[in-house]
Scaffold this active site. Sequence first.
Site, PDB file in Angstrom:
ATOM      1  N   ASP A 215       5.453   6.927  -1.211  1.00  0.00           N
ATOM      2  CA  ASP A 215       6.086   7.759  -2.226  1.00  0.00           C
ATOM      3  C   ASP A 215       7.090   8.725  -1.586  1.00  0.00           C
ATOM      4  O   ASP A 215       6.796   9.334  -0.551  1.00  0.00           O
ATOM      5  CB  ASP A 215       4.976   8.556  -2.933  1.00  0.00           C
ATOM      6  CG  ASP A 215       5.449   9.304  -4.153  1.00  0.00           C
ATOM      7  OD1 ASP A 215       5.799   8.645  -5.146  1.00  0.00           O
ATOM      8  OD2 ASP A 215       5.459  10.548  -4.125  1.00  0.00           O
ATOM      9  N   GLU A 264      -1.418  -2.790  14.510  1.00  0.00           N
ATOM     10  CA  GLU A 264      -2.722  -2.954  15.163  1.00  0.00           C
ATOM     11  C   GLU A 264      -3.603  -3.903  14.361  1.00  0.00           C
ATOM     12  O   GLU A 264      -4.634  -4.354  14.837  1.00  0.00           O
ATOM     13  CB  GLU A 264      -3.458  -1.606  15.242  1.00  0.00           C
ATOM     14  CG  GLU A 264      -2.917  -0.670  16.292  1.00  0.00           C
ATOM     15  CD  GLU A 264      -3.504   0.728  16.139  1.00  0.00           C
ATOM     16  OE1 GLU A 264      -4.552   0.886  15.442  1.00  0.00           O
ATOM     17  OE2 GLU A 264      -2.906   1.658  16.687  1.00  0.00           O
TER      18      GLU A 264
END
Length: 562
Positions: A215, A264
């Site tokens: 956002d 990751e």
Amino acid sequence: MLSRADQSTSRLSRGADWWRRAVVYQIYPRSFADSDADGIGDLPGITSRVDYLAALGVDAVWLSPFYPSALADGGYDVADYRDVDPRLGTLADFDAVVTALHGVGIRIVVDIVPNHTSNLHAWFQEALAAPPGSPARDRYIFRDGGGADGSEPPTDWQSMFGGSAWEQVADGQWYLHFFAIEQPDLNWENPEVREDFVRTLRFWADRGVDGFRIDVAHMLTKDLTEPLPSKAELDALPMDGSHPVIDRDDVHDIYAQWRTVFNEYDPPRSAVAEAWVERSRRPRYASAEGLGQAFNFDLLEADFDAAQFRHIVTDNLELAARSGSSTTWVLSNHDVVRHATRYGLPAPERTAAGHPTRKHGNEWLLSGGTSPVLDREAGTRRARAAALFVLGLPGSAYLYQGEELGLHEVAELSDADRQDPTFFRSPGADMGRDGCRVPLPWHASGASLGFGANGAHLPQPDWFAALAVEREEEDPDSMLSLYRRALELRDRLQSEELFEWVKTGVDDVLRFRRADGWEVVTNFGDRAFSMDLTDAVLTSSPGGPGELPAASTVWLHREPRD
Ligand code: NOJ
């Protein structure tokens, strides 16, 4: 034909770049499905409708905020980033949503709101209780006031929702909020703020979330060196990465760090930026070293017009290529008047740069939906054509809940029913965004039309019944049937991200070619277009033989010869 189980395995196994061509369905959780009859949609409600999403054929679901919130801004005022609002369920309910969606091959994207917290967030409460200059206040943007006695706001900056961007607290200091008063802006210079958001991203990624929608991605970092500029000075500064509060170059340091976190995971978590920035600066947000994808909101502002659509497509494909990303297509979301309605209203006046001079549909909303007169049928017909146009393009398509039913904007809400701060902060000028957030009609009758067992938090108009899911499921010509068929076909026809315009000789008719014999033709005009329809596989509004009727799209497919 693949079985449902095969389809889900094949969708989820699409690998690291699944998002490049995904159809992502935006759920506004409080208005999707209410399982406990309190009038507010919730997470178990979503789980109960996973079959509907699977039958629709979407690749991913994006959930607007479901976190604890006092709803000062529809949930974009987050009180705790790592929990579920008790009215919407529990973390266990969230896990159940993930399991159910993944079970049918649908990925899940959640909304991250990093520019501001809720004023009820523990940090802000701590800041209020702490003295000026304290570490607790440093997580936000507090300043002494202006004027001789500090009783004036530090600057004349305006909030996006209207009114001052500063609010005074009990000890006389002021805090910055570029959105609602209840949404204090965070200080991204503070390392604790940075660490905490990484923790939040990991928290959801560890729970199986596949991606994030970020956002206000363009406003996190700010250069608030004193003296602060006035609003006029701020507005006059160039948007070149050095602006004090918008689209600063240094915001990308944050996203580079987030990218290492996303990578990751296997597959890497995706992200899409809500970044209202100059077009040439959008690729930075979409780069592989950053968030990876950025929203292109151009179609939210466009009329149903061939020249505008053509320009937007060419421009955005080129921009996406610049970042190595794919582009995003958005016809509606929870912030704008639904596109079926926009397309049924007279086209707005435009600035020299091509932007509407006023929010499209606002005048109509201000009149209670009476003036100008809405041509519902034309709006719906154009919405069908636009949907097939957009779903034929390379890149990902973001659908907003209810557009697959052909829902129009609700103008009939009374002032007492309204919830959106943009309405309350701009009395008489902006009717706010509640009209596109009215709960979905699932059944043609009953309390809240099957949304829940009781009323809905925003009342549904009578005409919603005709657009209920149960009605449209039975009607082969409904908007829902069109979307289902389109998504199923798109899944089969889409291969390479190839795109090429094909000449039609008529300004109002656009035609483009995708890989492997797939072509899309849209007639934006008001007269039928003669063409060979031998290879037609899907039409938004069928016409007579050999003609593509006004305001309609056809998909053509010819098996490539060896
Ligand atoms: C963008 C969101 O889409 C909108 O709904 C919200 O009001 C603002 N950001 C502030 O968070």
